[in-house]
Motif scaffolding. Structure first.
Motif, PDB file in Angstrom:
ATOM      1  N   GLY A 188       0.786  -1.216   0.000  1.00 23.39           N
ATOM      2  CA  GLY A 188       0.000   0.000   0.000  1.00 23.39           C
ATOM      3  C   GLY A 188       0.821   1.270   0.000  1.00 23.39           C
ATOM      4  N   GLY A 189       2.128   1.121   0.107  1.00 29.32           N
ATOM      5  CA  GLY A 189       3.003   2.283   0.150  1.00 29.32           C
ATOM      6  C   GLY A 189       3.231   2.901  -1.214  1.00 29.32           C
ATOM      7  N   SER A 190       4.020   3.967  -1.218  1.00 32.16           N
ATOM      8  CA  SER A 190       4.305   4.697  -2.452  1.00 32.16           C
ATOM      9  C   SER A 190       5.795   4.972  -2.574  1.00 32.16           C
ATOM     10  CB  SER A 190       3.553   6.036  -2.471  1.00 32.16           C
ATOM     11  OG  SER A 190       2.164   5.852  -2.427  1.00 32.16           O
ATOM     12  N   LEU A 191       6.242   5.074  -3.799  1.00 31.50           N
ATOM     13  CA  LEU A 191       7.604   5.483  -4.115  1.00 31.50           C
ATOM     14  C   LEU A 191       7.574   6.281  -5.403  1.00 31.50           C
ATOM     15  CD1 LEU A 191       9.918   2.344  -3.582  1.00 31.50           C
ATOM     16  CD2 LEU A 191       9.979   4.484  -2.279  1.00 31.50           C
ATOM     17  N   LYS A 192       8.530   7.182  -5.532  1.00 33.28           N
ATOM     18  CA  LYS A 192       8.679   7.903  -6.787  1.00 33.28           C
ATOM     19  C   LYS A 192      10.085   7.676  -7.301  1.00 33.28           C
ATOM     20  CE  LYS A 192       7.868  12.344  -9.068  1.00 33.28           C
ATOM     21  NZ  LYS A 192       7.386  13.737  -8.890  1.00 33.28           N
ATOM     22  N   LEU A 193      10.169   7.054  -8.440  1.00 32.18           N
ATOM     23  CA  LEU A 193      11.446   6.803  -9.078  1.00 32.18           C
ATOM     24  C   LEU A 193      11.784   7.949 -10.019  1.00 32.18           C
ATOM     25  CD1 LEU A 193      11.062   3.027 -10.013  1.00 32.18           C
ATOM     26  CD2 LEU A 193      11.786   4.051  -7.847  1.00 32.18           C
ATOM     27  N   SER A 194      13.065   8.224 -10.110  1.00 29.59           N
ATOM     28  CA  SER A 194      13.547   9.247 -11.034  1.00 29.59           C
ATOM     29  C   SER A 194      14.583   8.642 -11.958  1.00 29.59           C
ATOM     30  CB  SER A 194      14.179  10.414 -10.271  1.00 29.59           C
ATOM     31  OG  SER A 194      13.250  11.047  -9.424  1.00 29.59           O
ATOM     32  N   CYS A 195      14.657   9.188 -13.131  1.00 33.65           N
ATOM     33  CA  CYS A 195      15.635   8.751 -14.123  1.00 33.65           C
ATOM     34  C   CYS A 195      16.257  10.000 -14.711  1.00 33.65           C
ATOM     35  CB  CYS A 195      14.947   7.923 -15.193  1.00 33.65           C
ATOM     36  SG  CYS A 195      15.974   7.560 -16.635  1.00 33.65           S
ATOM     37  N   ALA A 196      17.486  10.252 -14.341  1.00 29.79           N
ATOM     38  CA  ALA A 196      18.197  11.431 -14.827  1.00 29.79           C
ATOM     39  C   ALA A 196      18.932  11.091 -16.113  1.00 29.79           C
ATOM     40  CB  ALA A 196      19.179  11.921 -13.769  1.00 29.79           C
ATOM     41  N   ALA A 197      18.722  11.912 -17.118  1.00 29.09           N
ATOM     42  CA  ALA A 197      19.340  11.671 -18.420  1.00 29.09           C
ATOM     43  C   ALA A 197      20.404  12.714 -18.708  1.00 29.09           C
ATOM     44  CB  ALA A 197      18.275  11.703 -19.509  1.00 29.09           C
ATOM     45  N   SER A 198      21.513  12.265 -19.234  1.00 30.07           N
ATOM     46  CA  SER A 198      22.537  13.180 -19.713  1.00 30.07           C
ATOM     47  C   SER A 198      22.797  12.862 -21.174  1.00 30.07           C
ATOM     48  CB  SER A 198      23.823  13.042 -18.890  1.00 30.07           C
ATOM     49  OG  SER A 198      24.323  11.728 -18.983  1.00 30.07           O
ATOM     50  N   GLY A 199      23.390  13.800 -21.863  1.00 29.36           N
ATOM     51  CA  GLY A 199      23.520  13.633 -23.293  1.00 29.36           C
ATOM     52  C   GLY A 199      22.295  14.221 -23.955  1.00 29.36           C
ATOM     53  N   TYR A 200      21.814  13.588 -24.978  1.00 26.99           N
ATOM     54  CA  TYR A 200      20.637  14.097 -25.680  1.00 26.99           C
ATOM     55  C   TYR A 200      19.373  13.576 -25.011  1.00 26.99           C
ATOM     56  CZ  TYR A 200      24.007  15.312 -29.248  1.00 26.99           C
ATOM     57  OH  TYR A 200      25.078  15.836 -29.915  1.00 26.99           O
ATOM     58  N   PHE A 201      18.420  14.425 -24.858  1.00 26.51           N
ATOM     59  CA  PHE A 201      17.151  14.040 -24.240  1.00 26.51           C
ATOM     60  C   PHE A 201      16.063  14.877 -24.882  1.00 26.51           C
ATOM     61  CE2 PHE A 201      14.735  11.913 -21.082  1.00 26.51           C
ATOM     62  CZ  PHE A 201      13.808  12.798 -20.572  1.00 26.51           C
ATOM     63  N   TYR A 202      15.752  14.527 -26.094  1.00 24.71           N
ATOM     64  CA  TYR A 202      14.772  15.315 -26.809  1.00 24.71           C
ATOM     65  C   TYR A 202      13.370  14.787 -26.581  1.00 24.71           C
ATOM     66  CZ  TYR A 202      18.858  17.052 -29.328  1.00 24.71           C
ATOM     67  OH  TYR A 202      20.059  17.623 -29.647  1.00 24.71           O
ATOM     68  N   SER A 203      12.432  15.647 -26.810  1.00 24.62           N
ATOM     69  CA  SER A 203      11.040  15.231 -26.684  1.00 24.62           C
ATOM     70  C   SER A 203      10.662  14.234 -27.766  1.00 24.62           C
ATOM     71  CB  SER A 203      10.121  16.458 -26.762  1.00 24.62           C
ATOM     72  OG  SER A 203      10.325  17.140 -27.988  1.00 24.62           O
ATOM     73  N   SER A 204      11.547  14.023 -28.730  1.00 22.90           N
ATOM     74  CA  SER A 204      11.260  13.063 -29.795  1.00 22.90           C
ATOM     75  C   SER A 204      11.645  11.638 -29.420  1.00 22.90           C
ATOM     76  CB  SER A 204      11.987  13.467 -31.077  1.00 22.90           C
ATOM     77  OG  SER A 204      13.380  13.498 -30.859  1.00 22.90           O
ATOM     78  N   TYR A 205      12.042  11.445 -28.169  1.00 21.19           N
ATOM     79  CA  TYR A 205      12.386  10.112 -27.707  1.00 21.19           C
ATOM     80  C   TYR A 205      11.167   9.427 -27.090  1.00 21.19           C
ATOM     81  CZ  TYR A 205      17.496  10.490 -28.089  1.00 21.19           C
ATOM     82  OH  TYR A 205      18.772  10.577 -28.550  1.00 21.19           O
ATOM     83  N   CYS A 206      11.119   8.125 -27.227  1.00 26.28           N
ATOM     84  CA  CYS A 206      10.199   7.307 -26.466  1.00 26.28           C
ATOM     85  C   CYS A 206      10.936   6.902 -25.187  1.00 26.28           C
ATOM     86  CB  CYS A 206       9.792   6.077 -27.266  1.00 26.28           C
ATOM     87  SG  CYS A 206       8.880   4.840 -26.295  1.00 26.28           S
TER      88      CYS A 206
END
Length: 123
Positions: free
Chosen positions: A15-33
């Motif tokens: 029943g708990g919650s967590l928030k995962l993060s994924c930090a990107a370096s290099g190119y990170f365009y909105s055109s990525y899936c």
């Protein structure tokens, strides 16, 4: 190339919650899936959630209604908000990226980059 590093995993109770993060370096365009996957011991990789160039999220049936994927293009960060966690959510979670559309079969596609993952376990 895109380099990805996840964080936010840990030990939770049902029943708990967590928030995962994924930090990107290099190119990170909105055109990525961008996608979140998980791998549990003895189980196949599962595509959990994705967000594509149209910003429309997609979820596996196992997490729909409990997990929310989002991304901040300006901060080059992908998130996975997980709520109402269950023991079967225990796994190594990792983010991945690929150029182009996600599409309905995104979880079967080859992704170009992935991070090492962050572990989610139940206490």
């Amino acid at each position: 190339d895109v380099q990805l590093v996840e964080s936010g995993g840990g030990s939770v109770q049902a029943g708990g919650s967590l928030k995962l993060s994924c930090a990107a370096s290099g190119y990170f365009y909105s055109s990525y899936c961008m996608g979140w996957f998980r791998q549990a011991p003895g189980k196949e990789r599962e595509g959990v959630a994705s967000v594509g160039v149209d910003d429309r999220p997609s979820y596996s049936d196992s997490v729909k209604g409990r997990f929310t994927i989002s991304r901040d293009i300006a901060d080059h960060t992908l998130y996975l908000q997980m709520s109402d966690l269950k023991p079967e959510d225990t796994a190594l979670y990792y983010c991945a990226s690929r150029v182009g559309m996600c599409g309905p079969n995104w979880s079967k596609l080859r992704f170009d980059s992935r991070g090492p993952g962050t572990q989610v376990t139940f206490s």
